[in-house]
Design an enzyme around this catalytic site. Structure first.
Site, PDB file in Angstrom:
ATOM      1  CE  LYS A  51      -3.706  -2.545   2.251  1.00 50.16           C
ATOM      2  NZ  LYS A  51      -4.251  -3.059   3.520  1.00 50.16           N
ATOM      3  CD  GLN A  95      -3.596  -4.870   6.548  1.00 47.83           C
ATOM      4  OE1 GLN A  95      -3.615  -3.828   5.922  1.00 47.83           O
ATOM      5  NE2 GLN A  95      -4.071  -5.990   6.042  1.00 47.83           N
ATOM      6  CG  ASP A 118     -10.059  -0.594   5.537  1.00 48.20           C
ATOM      7  OD1 ASP A 118      -9.826  -1.132   4.438  1.00 48.20           O
ATOM      8  OD2 ASP A 118      -9.314  -0.695   6.529  1.00 48.20           O
TER       9      ASP A 118
END
Ligand code: GUN
Length: 294
Positions: A51, A95, A118
Site C-alpha cells: 500500500k 490493518q 476501508d
C-alpha cells in the site's frame, strides 16, 4: 477459460487516479493515506508495504505506522484521534486483524467516517446497505465488482454465490451486488462455513465469489461448466522449493476448475492488485470530498 487480469485492471484505475491527483496538486493538495499496523503478522506486513509503495508510485503522501504487538487499545485510539484531525491525512486504515487484546470494533468506530477508506465504520456500512453513494465501500468487494465490470461480465439478473460472510469481504460483497444499477442487480446467495450442501449451491451459480480464507476449499465439484470465478483468497502454503518457503494459493483449486469455468481470477495477480487500486481510489475520493467541503 479466460484469465481475468487484475494487474491490468488495476493499472487502468491508476491511470484515472493520476489525472485526479494532478488536479488536486494544482490546488496545492496531496492526497494522504495513513496505514497502521499493530504487531508483526508477515502477511499484513507485506500488504502494508504494498500500500505504501503504491502511494509513492501515484505521488500520494503516505504514513506507514508500525506499532509493536503490545500496543494498548488506548494508545491506538489516541493515534487515531491524532490522524482524524491531521490535515495531511485524508484516509486512515488499520490493518486487520489486530492482536487479540485490541477491540477491533472500537477502533473502527473511532475513525472519522469521512476518512474511513476501508468502509468498515458503521455509518459507511449503513450507507452501503441504504445505497447512499456518499459513503465508502470496502476495497476488496469493490475491486471484485470492478473486475467483473471491466471484463464485461453482466451481473444483472445473474445468480451469484458469495462464499464467506466476513465484514471485510462477504457481507459488503453481497450488499454491493444487490445494489440497483450497473455492477449490481444480481440474485445473491451468501454461503459460509455452516452452509449445508455447499457444492449444490455453488453449482447453481453463474458467478462464484470465493472468500472463505481456506486454501483450495472449492474444487471442480463446486463449479458448473461455464461459470465465472472470482477468487479472493490469498493463502500462504508451505513450499520447500521456493526461496520464501511458501507459495500463494487461492480459495479455489485453480488447476481443478480451469477447464470448466468460463473465466477466473489468478492468485496472485487477480483480486489483490484491485484491492489496492480501490484503496487508492477511496483515498483520492476522501481527499476531494474533504477539500471541497471546507
Ligand atoms: N486485512 C485484509 N484485508 C483488509 C482490508 O481490506 N483492510 C484492512 N484494514 N485490513 C485488511
Amino acid at each position: 477459460m479466460n484469465l481475468i487480469d487484475g494487474k491490468k485492471a488495476a493499472a487502468a484505475i491508476e491511470q484515472t487516479l493520476l489525472e485526479r491527483i494532478t488536479l488536486l496538486k494544482q490546488r496545492g493538495i496531496t492526497p494522504g493515506l495513513a496505514v497502521v499496523l499493530v504487531g508483526e503478522n508477515p502477511a499484513s506486513q507485506a500488504y502494508v508495504r504494498n500500500k505504501d509503495r503504491t502511494c509513492a508510485r501515484l505521488g500520494m503522501f503516505s504514513r506507514k505506522i508500525e506499532l509493536s504487538a503490545n500496543t494498548t487499545q488506548d494508545q491506538l485510539l489516541q493515534l487515531i484521534n491524532e490522524l482524524n484531525v491531521d490535515p495531511l491525512i485524508h484516509g486512515i486504515l488499520v490493518q486487520s486483524p489486530p492482536p487479540s487484546h485490541i477491540d477491533e470494533q472500537a477502533i473502527t468506530q473511532a475513525i472519522d467516517p469521512r476518512k474511513d477508506v476501508d468502509g468498515f465504520h458503521p455509518i459507511n456500512v449503513a450507507k452501503l446497505a441504504m445505497e447512499d453513494p456518499s459513503g465508502f465501500v470496502p476495497c476488496t468487494p469493490l475491486g471484485c465488482q470492478h473486475l467483473l465490470m471491466s471484463v464485461g461480465i453482466e451481473t444483472r439478473g445473474a445468480n451469484i454465490v458469495v462464499v464467506g460472510r466476513s465484514l471485510i469481504v462477504g457481507k459488503p460483497m453481497a450488499l454491493l451486488l444487490l445494489r440497483k444499477g450497473v455492477g449490481g442487480d444480481a440474485t445473491v446467495t451468501v454461503a459460509h462455513s455452516r452452509t449445508r450442501h455447499l457444492a449444490e449451491i455453488t453449482r447453481s451459480a453463474d458467478i462464484v465469489i470465493a472468500a472463505l480464507g481456506r486454501p483450495h476449499a472449492l474444487g471442480s465439484e463446486h463449479i458448473r461448466e461455464g461459470a465465472v470465478i472470482i477468487d479472493v483468497g490469498i493463502n500462504r502454503v508451505p513450499e520447500t522449493s521456493s526461496a520464501t518457503g511458501y507459495r500463494l494459493v487461492g480459495d479455489v483449486d485453480f488447476e481443478a476448475v480451469a477447464d470448466r469455468c468460463a473465466a477466473i481470477t489468478p492468485v496472485p495477480g487477480g483480486v489483490g492488485p484491485m484491492t489496492i487500486a480501490m484503496l487508492m481510489q477511496n483515498t483520492v475520493t476522501a481527499c476531494e470530498r474533504l477539500k471541497n467541503s471546507r
